[in-house]
Design a protein around this motif. Structure first.
Motif, PDB file in Angstrom:
ATOM      1  N   PRO A  33       0.836  -1.195   0.000  1.00  0.00           N
ATOM      2  CA  PRO A  33       0.000   0.000   0.000  1.00  0.00           C
ATOM      3  C   PRO A  33       0.874   1.250   0.000  1.00  0.00           C
ATOM      4  N   ALA A  34       0.447   2.260  -0.721  1.00  0.00           N
ATOM      5  CA  ALA A  34       1.243   3.484  -0.806  1.00  0.00           C
ATOM      6  C   ALA A  34       0.347   4.691  -0.591  1.00  0.00           C
ATOM      7  N   GLY A  35       0.803   5.594   0.274  1.00  0.00           N
ATOM      8  CA  GLY A  35       0.132   6.864   0.447  1.00  0.00           C
ATOM      9  C   GLY A  35      -1.247   6.776   1.047  1.00  0.00           C
ATOM     10  N   GLN A  36      -1.535   5.727   1.805  1.00  0.00           N
ATOM     11  CA  GLN A  36      -2.862   5.633   2.395  1.00  0.00           C
ATOM     12  C   GLN A  36      -2.763   5.846   3.895  1.00  0.00           C
ATOM     13  N   ALA A  37      -3.883   6.165   4.538  1.00  0.00           N
ATOM     14  CA  ALA A  37      -3.895   6.418   5.973  1.00  0.00           C
ATOM     15  C   ALA A  37      -3.563   5.150   6.727  1.00  0.00           C
ATOM     16  N   VAL A  38      -3.051   5.309   7.929  1.00  0.00           N
ATOM     17  CA  VAL A  38      -2.749   4.158   8.765  1.00  0.00           C
ATOM     18  C   VAL A  38      -4.046   3.425   9.077  1.00  0.00           C
ATOM     19  N   PRO A  39      -4.134   2.128   8.764  1.00  0.00           N
ATOM     20  CA  PRO A  39      -5.367   1.386   8.987  1.00  0.00           C
ATOM     21  C   PRO A  39      -5.685   1.305  10.473  1.00  0.00           C
ATOM     22  N   THR A  40      -6.956   1.301  10.786  1.00  0.00           N
ATOM     23  CA  THR A  40      -7.373   1.243  12.188  1.00  0.00           C
ATOM     24  C   THR A  40      -7.939  -0.110  12.562  1.00  0.00           C
ATOM     25  N   SER A  41      -8.657  -0.776  11.684  1.00  0.00           N
ATOM     26  CA  SER A  41      -9.224  -2.075  12.020  1.00  0.00           C
ATOM     27  C   SER A  41      -8.164  -3.157  11.873  1.00  0.00           C
ATOM     28  N   ALA A  42      -8.362  -4.258  12.602  1.00  0.00           N
ATOM     29  CA  ALA A  42      -7.406  -5.357  12.540  1.00  0.00           C
ATOM     30  C   ALA A  42      -7.300  -5.903  11.121  1.00  0.00           C
ATOM     31  N   ALA A  43      -8.443  -6.028  10.442  1.00  0.00           N
ATOM     32  CA  ALA A  43      -8.429  -6.560   9.082  1.00  0.00           C
ATOM     33  C   ALA A  43      -7.670  -5.639   8.143  1.00  0.00           C
ATOM     34  N   ALA A  44      -7.875  -4.334   8.302  1.00  0.00           N
ATOM     35  CA  ALA A  44      -7.181  -3.378   7.439  1.00  0.00           C
ATOM     36  C   ALA A  44      -5.686  -3.363   7.723  1.00  0.00           C
ATOM     37  N   ARG A  45      -5.315  -3.483   8.985  1.00  0.00           N
ATOM     38  CA  ARG A  45      -3.902  -3.511   9.338  1.00  0.00           C
ATOM     39  C   ARG A  45      -3.235  -4.757   8.770  1.00  0.00           C
ATOM     40  N   ALA A  46      -3.922  -5.885   8.850  1.00  0.00           N
ATOM     41  CA  ALA A  46      -3.371  -7.112   8.295  1.00  0.00           C
ATOM     42  C   ALA A  46      -3.208  -6.998   6.781  1.00  0.00           C
TER      43      ALA A  46
END
Length: 224
Positions: A20-33
């Motif tokens: 991933p490039a230039g996107q916000a830091v994920p907050t949900s566990a699924a998004a972080r994974a």
């Protein structure tokens, strides 16, 4: 090397996993994974390694260091800031088993460790226990190992180990007789395939640190 898979080829062996490039830091566990999925590499003196975390929750790993190559594959999941690894399928470790002894008339008692092709396996450490006193530690010379002529005690058991193969053995009985060589057979099974079940990765930005029983290794996200 059985199961040889140079780490430098791992990333070239499959289609890229886009980081991933230039996107916000994920907050949900699924998004972080999902954000952690991608390719990672590690390089040190005489060492190169590669790790792929796929979005479907599977991983592939390969390492080359000196004369040792190893691979692994399985499943990963993110728990907090830790990625837990599970090898799937779990590899079968190599083993050493007793085989019928060899007649060597006129020679002192000795032992050999043989590969499946019948060749002697060098540099296998072993410990011999006697009927009394301290044990003797030695290693296979790549030929027939002979009990020292100065040794007057009676060998009773031998235990082998070979760190480069991640090989422990059970305590095996010895029947020492002059004119006989004890033969032990190396059973490769999945030699060269690491069992990473129980190992884990800690996450620090684009750096993943692999923690396993024999040490740690830092991976950086690969750029394409």
């Amino acid at each position: 090397m059985i199961g040889r898979f140079p780490a430098a080829l791992l990333l070239a062996a499959a289609a890229p996993v886009a980081a991933p490039a230039g996107q916000a830091v994920p907050t949900s566990a699924a998004a972080r994974a999902a954000a952690l999925a991608g390719d990672y590499t590690a390089a040190q003196m005489e060492l190169v390694a590669a790790l792929r975390l796929s979005p479907d929750g599977t991983f592939r790993y390969a390492l080359t260091v000196g004369a040792l190559d190893e691979t692994a594959r399985g499943k990963w999941r993110l728990t907090g800031d830790v990625i837990e690894l599970t090898s799937d399928p779990r590899p079968r470790p190599p083993a050493i088993e007793a085989a019928p002894p060899q007649s060597t008339p006129g020679a002192p008692f000795g032992l050999r460790v043989l590969a499946p092709n019948g060749a002697d396996v060098p540099a296998v450490d072993f410990v011999i226990e006697f009927d009394s006193g301290p044990p003797l530690t030695a290693y296979t010379p790549g030929d027939r190992w002979i009990l020292p002529a100065t040794e007057r005690r009676t060998p009773r058991f031998v235990t082998f180990s070979a760190p480069r193969y991640r090989l422990p053995s059970t305590r095996l009985p010895l029947d020492p007789q002059a004119g006989r060589t004890a033969i032990f057979q190396l059973v490769p099974n999945d030699v060269g395939v690491a069992d990473l079940t129980g190992a884990h990765l800690t996450v620090e930005g684009d750096t993943l640190t692999l923690h396993r029983e024999d040490g740690t290794l830092r991976f950086q996200r690969a750029t394409r």
